[in-house]
Design a protein around this motif. Structure first.
Motif, PDB file in Angstrom:
ATOM      1  N   VAL A   1     -19.261  -1.914 -12.284  1.00 29.01           N
ATOM      2  CA  VAL A   1     -19.532  -2.708 -13.480  1.00 29.01           C
ATOM      3  C   VAL A   1     -20.866  -3.434 -13.299  1.00 29.01           C
ATOM      4  O   VAL A   1     -21.083  -4.079 -12.269  1.00 29.01           O
ATOM      5  N   THR A   2     -21.736  -3.326 -14.305  1.00 30.29           N
ATOM      6  CA  THR A   2     -22.997  -4.065 -14.234  1.00 30.29           C
ATOM      7  C   THR A   2     -22.854  -5.370 -15.014  1.00 30.29           C
ATOM      8  O   THR A   2     -22.334  -6.354 -14.492  1.00 30.29           O
ATOM      9  N   GLU A   3     -23.281  -5.391 -16.266  1.00 33.25           N
ATOM     10  CA  GLU A   3     -23.158  -6.599 -17.079  1.00 33.25           C
ATOM     11  C   GLU A   3     -22.033  -6.417 -18.090  1.00 33.25           C
ATOM     12  O   GLU A   3     -21.896  -5.359 -18.692  1.00 33.25           O
ATOM     13  N   ALA A   4     -21.230  -7.449 -18.280  1.00 32.12           N
ATOM     14  CA  ALA A   4     -20.138  -7.376 -19.258  1.00 32.12           C
ATOM     15  C   ALA A   4     -19.614  -8.766 -19.554  1.00 32.12           C
ATOM     16  O   ALA A   4     -19.545  -9.625 -18.662  1.00 32.12           O
ATOM     17  N   GLN A   5     -19.244  -8.985 -20.807  1.00 31.65           N
ATOM     18  CA  GLN A   5     -18.590 -10.232 -21.153  1.00 31.65           C
ATOM     19  C   GLN A   5     -17.134 -10.175 -20.699  1.00 31.65           C
ATOM     20  O   GLN A   5     -16.580  -9.102 -20.472  1.00 31.65           O
ATOM     21  N   VAL A   6     -16.521 -11.341 -20.576  1.00 34.04           N
ATOM     22  CA  VAL A   6     -15.138 -11.388 -20.082  1.00 34.04           C
ATOM     23  C   VAL A   6     -14.195 -10.660 -21.032  1.00 34.04           C
ATOM     24  O   VAL A   6     -13.320  -9.909 -20.605  1.00 34.04           O
ATOM     25  N   LYS A   7     -14.363 -10.883 -22.326  1.00 38.09           N
ATOM     26  CA  LYS A   7     -13.525 -10.194 -23.305  1.00 38.09           C
ATOM     27  C   LYS A   7     -14.322  -9.023 -23.867  1.00 38.09           C
ATOM     28  O   LYS A   7     -15.154  -9.185 -24.755  1.00 38.09           O
ATOM     29  N   SER A   8     -14.070  -7.844 -23.312  1.00 37.77           N
ATOM     30  CA  SER A   8     -14.844  -6.679 -23.729  1.00 37.77           C
ATOM     31  C   SER A   8     -14.095  -5.399 -23.387  1.00 37.77           C
ATOM     32  O   SER A   8     -13.168  -5.393 -22.568  1.00 37.77           O
TER      33      SER A   8
ATOM     34  N   LEU B   1      -7.485  -0.673 -12.144  1.00 37.86           N
ATOM     35  CA  LEU B   1      -6.625  -1.440 -11.237  1.00 37.86           C
ATOM     36  C   LEU B   1      -5.192  -0.944 -11.283  1.00 37.86           C
ATOM     37  O   LEU B   1      -4.496  -0.906 -10.259  1.00 37.86           O
ATOM     38  N   ASP B   2      -4.736  -0.563 -12.476  1.00 35.01           N
ATOM     39  CA  ASP B   2      -3.366  -0.047 -12.625  1.00 35.01           C
ATOM     40  C   ASP B   2      -3.147   1.214 -11.798  1.00 35.01           C
ATOM     41  O   ASP B   2      -2.007   1.535 -11.434  1.00 35.01           O
ATOM     42  N   HIS B   3      -4.231   1.938 -11.518  1.00 41.99           N
ATOM     43  CA  HIS B   3      -4.097   3.215 -10.809  1.00 41.99           C
ATOM     44  C   HIS B   3      -4.775   3.198  -9.444  1.00 41.99           C
ATOM     45  O   HIS B   3      -5.081   4.244  -8.878  1.00 41.99           O
ATOM     46  N   GLY B   4      -4.979   1.999  -8.915  1.00 44.67           N
ATOM     47  CA  GLY B   4      -5.461   1.869  -7.543  1.00 44.67           C
ATOM     48  C   GLY B   4      -6.889   2.312  -7.311  1.00 44.67           C
ATOM     49  O   GLY B   4      -7.242   2.691  -6.184  1.00 44.67           O
ATOM     50  N   LYS B   5      -7.720   2.259  -8.329  1.00 48.48           N
ATOM     51  CA  LYS B   5      -9.119   2.647  -8.167  1.00 48.48           C
ATOM     52  C   LYS B   5      -9.912   1.506  -7.528  1.00 48.48           C
ATOM     53  O   LYS B   5      -9.568   0.332  -7.659  1.00 48.48           O
ATOM     54  N   ASP B   6     -10.991   1.878  -6.857  1.00 49.66           N
ATOM     55  CA  ASP B   6     -11.882   0.873  -6.288  1.00 49.66           C
ATOM     56  C   ASP B   6     -12.742   0.270  -7.397  1.00 49.66           C
ATOM     57  O   ASP B   6     -13.224   0.996  -8.275  1.00 49.66           O
ATOM     58  N   VAL B   7     -12.939  -1.033  -7.349  1.00 46.97           N
ATOM     59  CA  VAL B   7     -13.749  -1.719  -8.363  1.00 46.97           C
ATOM     60  C   VAL B   7     -14.921  -2.411  -7.674  1.00 46.97           C
ATOM     61  O   VAL B   7     -14.734  -3.198  -6.738  1.00 46.97           O
ATOM     62  N   PHE B   8     -16.125  -2.078  -8.138  1.00 42.96           N
ATOM     63  CA  PHE B   8     -17.360  -2.668  -7.633  1.00 42.96           C
ATOM     64  C   PHE B   8     -18.039  -3.413  -8.777  1.00 42.96           C
ATOM     65  O   PHE B   8     -18.034  -2.942  -9.912  1.00 42.96           O
ATOM     66  N   ALA B   9     -18.633  -4.556  -8.486  1.00 40.92           N
ATOM     67  CA  ALA B   9     -19.281  -5.344  -9.528  1.00 40.92           C
ATOM     68  C   ALA B   9     -20.632  -5.850  -9.040  1.00 40.92           C
ATOM     69  O   ALA B   9     -20.779  -6.251  -7.883  1.00 40.92           O
ATOM     70  N   VAL B  10     -21.602  -5.800  -9.941  1.00 36.07           N
ATOM     71  CA  VAL B  10     -22.948  -6.261  -9.627  1.00 36.07           C
ATOM     72  C   VAL B  10     -23.060  -7.750  -9.970  1.00 36.07           C
ATOM     73  O   VAL B  10     -22.900  -8.123 -11.137  1.00 36.07           O
ATOM     74  N   PRO B  11     -23.322  -8.621  -8.997  1.00 32.28           N
ATOM     75  CA  PRO B  11     -23.509 -10.041  -9.311  1.00 32.28           C
ATOM     76  C   PRO B  11     -24.732 -10.219 -10.211  1.00 32.28           C
ATOM     77  O   PRO B  11     -25.688  -9.440 -10.141  1.00 32.28           O
ATOM     78  N   GLY B  12     -24.697 -11.246 -11.049  1.00 30.48           N
ATOM     79  CA  GLY B  12     -25.800 -11.438 -11.989  1.00 30.48           C
ATOM     80  C   GLY B  12     -26.244 -12.879 -12.105  1.00 30.48           C
ATOM     81  O   GLY B  12     -25.815 -13.762 -11.351  1.00 30.48           O
ATOM     82  N   ASP B  13     -27.057 -13.107 -13.074  1.00 32.66           N
ATOM     83  CA  ASP B  13     -27.595 -14.433 -13.397  1.00 32.66           C
ATOM     84  C   ASP B  13     -26.441 -15.353 -13.826  1.00 32.66           C
ATOM     85  O   ASP B  13     -25.710 -15.036 -14.774  1.00 32.66           O
ATOM     86  N   ILE B  14     -26.288 -16.472 -13.151  1.00 30.07           N
ATOM     87  CA  ILE B  14     -25.167 -17.361 -13.462  1.00 30.07           C
ATOM     88  C   ILE B  14     -25.304 -18.012 -14.838  1.00 30.07           C
ATOM     89  O   ILE B  14     -24.350 -18.582 -15.364  1.00 30.07           O
ATOM     90  N   PHE B  15     -26.478 -17.912 -15.433  1.00 31.84           N
ATOM     91  CA  PHE B  15     -26.690 -18.502 -16.758  1.00 31.84           C
ATOM     92  C   PHE B  15     -26.552 -17.476 -17.880  1.00 31.84           C
ATOM     93  O   PHE B  15     -26.737 -17.800 -19.048  1.00 31.84           O
ATOM     94  N   SER B  16     -26.208 -16.264 -17.539  1.00 31.02           N
ATOM     95  CA  SER B  16     -26.069 -15.200 -18.543  1.00 31.02           C
ATOM     96  C   SER B  16     -24.601 -14.931 -18.841  1.00 31.02           C
ATOM     97  O   SER B  16     -23.788 -14.747 -17.921  1.00 31.02           O
ATOM     98  N   GLY B  17     -24.262 -14.879 -20.139  1.00 34.08           N
ATOM     99  CA  GLY B  17     -22.887 -14.555 -20.532  1.00 34.08           C
ATOM    100  C   GLY B  17     -22.476 -13.163 -20.094  1.00 34.08           C
ATOM    101  O   GLY B  17     -21.286 -12.887 -19.877  1.00 34.08           O
ATOM    102  N   LEU B  18     -23.455 -12.270 -19.920  1.00 33.46           N
ATOM    103  CA  LEU B  18     -23.150 -10.903 -19.502  1.00 33.46           C
ATOM    104  C   LEU B  18     -22.815 -10.809 -18.011  1.00 33.46           C
ATOM    105  O   LEU B  18     -22.396  -9.756 -17.541  1.00 33.46           O
ATOM    106  N   SER B  19     -23.009 -11.909 -17.289  1.00 32.54           N
ATOM    107  CA  SER B  19     -22.622 -11.930 -15.875  1.00 32.54           C
ATOM    108  C   SER B  19     -21.190 -12.419 -15.689  1.00 32.54           C
ATOM    109  O   SER B  19     -20.624 -12.289 -14.597  1.00 32.54           O
TER     110      SER B  19
END
Length: 297
Positions: A231-238, A248-266
């Motif tokens: 996952v790169t940028e995404a809002q919480v409700k999306s 997560l329901d199927h045991g997949k690995d989840v990786f997330a790119v940290p972002g700008d703490i002032f951006s809603g997309l982070s």
């Protein structure tokens, strides 16, 4: 597979494009669908859990669809229907609660058999930060024969496909509409490249137009095809995070790119990291994760 069964399944899915679990009662005592045209409306309504009028209309439409020359029709549009019994149908999709009964494909169907697939997802409003992150992460993965899966939407999806292709990798696009109604129009040129040189798939028959509710359904296929999701940028409700729920329901690995703490997309990636997703900022971190998993096995 028996040609008559293939014709019956194509006809049923053409008029009733539902996942395999919705057909399970219908096929429980009739795996080849030989009884379908002889079943009563009441029986059909019970087995499909639909109203009698809908069952009546469905039976009529199915009977008419049996005369459609699907093999030549799909060949005309360079579409390959891949049923749940086809050798190229990914076994990982059968682990879903609601596997697609048929995947419609344009391109190199053998790409479905590539074992190392990473889904890359993010916001339709993704900024240049997503592109920079993918430019750093994805080429390392494609050089190690990871295939990139995404949804051909505007923003992060299009970036993921483009960077996979430009780095010499392979990609699969999972569409939310039938092939006669490509969506979105902005990605038409990219769509054509993927169909001609890589692979585009959808669970929707060619005539199906893009509908809002198609895309959450599409997301489970993106996740189901892949061993992990980035996952790169995404809002919480999306919709992006709905894909993560499937993962997560199927045991997949989840990786997330940290972002700008002032951006809603982070906020989406940061929430995932706080809940246990692995933070990544280069492709070697993902490679190391899979090297470690292989070593443990």
């Amino acid at each position: 597979m028996d040609k008559l069964f293939v014709q019956r399944l194509n006809a049923l899915h053409y008029v009733y494009p539902k996942p395999l679990n919705r057909l399970s009662k219908l096929m429980a005592d009739d795996e080849e669908l030989e009884k379908l045209s002889r079943r009563s409306v009441l029986e059909l309504a019970f087995l499909l859990n639909v109203k009698e009028q809908q069952a009546h209309d469905l039976k009529k439409a199915y009977t008419e669809a049996l005369d459609i020359p699907f093999e030549s029709l799909y060949r005309k549009y360079k579409i390959t229907p891949i049923s749940f019994l086809h050798p190229h149908y990914p076994k990982s999709l059968l682990e879903l609660i609601d596997p697609p009964a048929i995947l419609y494909a344009k391109g190199r169907t053998e790409l479905l058999l590539v074992p190392q697939k990473i889904a890359v997802i993010g916001s339709r409003k993704a900024s240049s930060y997503s592109r920079k992150a993918m430019d750093t992460i994805l080429p390392v993965l494609t050089q190690h024969e990871f295939l990139i899966v995404s949804g051909l939407a505007k923003g992060a999806d299009a970036m993921a496909h483009e960077i996979a292709i430009n780095s010499g990798g392979e990609t699969i696009a999972v569409a939310g509409s039938g092939f006669l109604h490509p969506y979105p129009k902005e990605n038409m040129a990219l769509n054509i490249i993927i169909e001609e040189k890589f692979l585009s798939i959808t669970e929707y028959p060619p005539y199906m137009q893009p509908k809002r509710w198609n895309f959450p359904m599409r997301n489970r296929i993106i996740s189901g095809l892949s061993c992990g999701v980035l996952v790169t940028e995404a809002q919480v409700k999306s919709g992006t995070l709905s894909t993560i729920e499937h993962a997560l329901d199927h045991g997949k690995d989840v990786f997330a790119v940290p972002g700008d703490i002032f951006s809603g997309l982070s906020e989406g990636p940061h929430k995932l990291i706080s809940e246990g997703a692995k933070p990544v900022w280069n492709g070697d971190q993902i490679l190391d994760e899979y090297r470690q998993l292989r070593a443990e096995k």
